[in-house]
Design a protein around this motif. Structure first.
Motif, mmCIF file in Angstrom:
data_model
loop_
_atom_site.group_PDB
_atom_site.id
_atom_site.type_symbol
_atom_site.label_atom_id
_atom_site.label_comp_id
_atom_site.label_asym_id
_atom_site.label_seq_id
_atom_site.Cartn_x
_atom_site.Cartn_y
_atom_site.Cartn_z
ATOM 1 N N ARG A 35 12.075 -9.372 65.196
ATOM 2 C CA ARG A 35 12.937 -8.275 65.106
ATOM 3 C C ARG A 35 14.457 -8.881 64.692
ATOM 4 O O ARG A 35 14.886 -8.367 63.617
ATOM 5 C CB ARG A 35 12.957 -7.217 66.147
ATOM 6 N N GLU A 39 16.281 -8.370 60.902
ATOM 7 C CA GLU A 39 17.583 -7.725 60.838
ATOM 8 C C GLU A 39 18.368 -8.718 60.272
ATOM 9 O O GLU A 39 19.558 -8.039 59.758
ATOM 10 C CB GLU A 39 18.127 -7.508 62.483
ATOM 11 N N GLN A 43 17.588 -6.104 56.841
ATOM 12 C CA GLN A 43 16.544 -4.880 56.963
ATOM 13 C C GLN A 43 16.533 -4.234 58.159
ATOM 14 O O GLN A 43 17.134 -4.667 59.113
ATOM 15 C CB GLN A 43 15.167 -5.356 56.688
ATOM 16 N N SER A 44 15.878 -3.139 58.266
ATOM 17 C CA SER A 44 15.756 -2.316 59.467
ATOM 18 C C SER A 44 14.296 -2.195 59.911
ATOM 19 O O SER A 44 13.700 -1.130 59.306
ATOM 20 C CB SER A 44 16.353 -0.785 59.322
#
Length: 325
Positions: A35, A39, A43-44
């Motif tokens: 994650r 990030e 990006q999410s």
């Protein structure tokens, strides 16, 4: 998996809970790391979690069978779509084991998690064709024959044999050619056992009696993953030897009469063509007849493909009516 879904970690009754927790912690660490990397690119990403299953797995099997892909025995349940498993099942069904010569069958490698394995559990000998197999020596074949005849082992005999396309021209050796002949003779002897005379025995009057035993012929399965690719060379060679057929007729009859799929490597075509005279000369089916080697049709030299029965259900592939398969 950390990139596309939640992860559930569980174990059986014998698994220490600390091991389950350790695996879950490592999975969660990977999720967090992934994650952060996503990030960092602006990006999410979706949020995925790691869970530990505290209920025994047999409870899940009983109460939520639609969620179980592999049961506690490691076998597929069929409840969850698995493309690899579906491909395997369809392949096994397409090339399921069938007898192409007396006592000799060809088919996929038996899998206890597949229904096909129930039909292939009564074979005495399993010969697996493999890229990594070496040619069985004559002494090994004779030893296995003795074990079978004397009942020295429990369960079937298992042997490995070089796969189709693994013996390449012009580098094949006489030992490899002799090995193919030895295997053909061995398979024929296993499946065509002759009546034996035993004794002498004495009856109550002291007379000597000789009794005859009609031995049960053995059943043999030639197998590989898809049921035909790796075993095609051995199957065609044996069919030529056992039935007294030239190479082009053997290939045609295996496909059209016996319903077997095949894969023809050019190297196998060249190898079997070069062995044809000896295979026919030593064939038990032609032992009382003088044979001449027929001229091979033009299409044989061009044979280089897989042919599946279901792909040509109206196949009329005959050497005298078609120039190419």
């Amino acid at each position: 998996m950390a990139q596309v879904s939640d992860i559930i970690v569980y174990g059986d009754d014998q698994t220490d809970h600390r091991i389950i927790k350790s695996v879950a912690e490592r999975a969660a660490k990977v999720q967090r790391q992934w994650r952060r990397e996503i990030e960092a690119t602006g990006q999410s990403p979706e949020t995925y979690n790691t869970f530990v299953l505290t209920e025994p797995f047999d409870v899940i099997e009983e109460s939520y069978p639609h969620l179980v892909a592999l049961d506690s025995h490691g076998c597929a349940t069929g409840e969850v779509l698995d493309f690899l498993l579906q491909e395997r099942r369809e392949m096994c069904e397409m090339s399921k084991a069938s007898e192409f010569s007396c006592g000799v069958f060809q088919g996929p490698t038996p899998d206890e998690c597949m229904s096909e394995s129930d039909k292939t559990s009564q074979f005495d000998v399993y010969v697996e064709a493999s890229d990594h197999a070496s040619m069985p020596e004559e002494s090994l074949l004779q030893a296995r024959m003795t074990q079978l005849e004397d009942g020295q082992i429990d369960g079937p005999i298992r042997l490995a044999f070089p796969s189709s396309g693994s013996i390449l021209p012009p580098s094949w050796s006489q030992a490899e050619v002799d090995g193919i002949f030895s295997m053909c003779r061995w398979l024929y002897t296993l499946t065509h056992r002759r009546r034996r005379t035993t004794g002498p025995d004495r009856d109550d009057d002291g007379d000597i009696e000789m009794s005859e035993i009609d031995p049960r012929p053995f059943r043999v399965l030639l197998h590989c993953a898809d049921g035909y690719t790796e075993t095609s060379m051995l199957a065609v060679a044996y069919f030529m030897y056992a039935e007294g057929l030239p190479v082009h007729e053997a290939w045609v009859k295996l496909h059209t009469d016996k319903g077997r799929n095949f894969f023809a490597y050019p190297s196998d075509v060249a190898l079997l063509t070069s062995m044809q005279a000896r295979l026919l000369r030593e064939s038990p089916a032609l032992s009382h007849r003088r044979t001449s080697i027929p001229k091979s049709p033009a299409w044989l030299a061009k044979l280089d493909a897989a042919c599946r029965v279901e792909s040509c259900p109206t196949c009329i592939w005959q050497p005298d009516t078609r120039q190419q398969p």
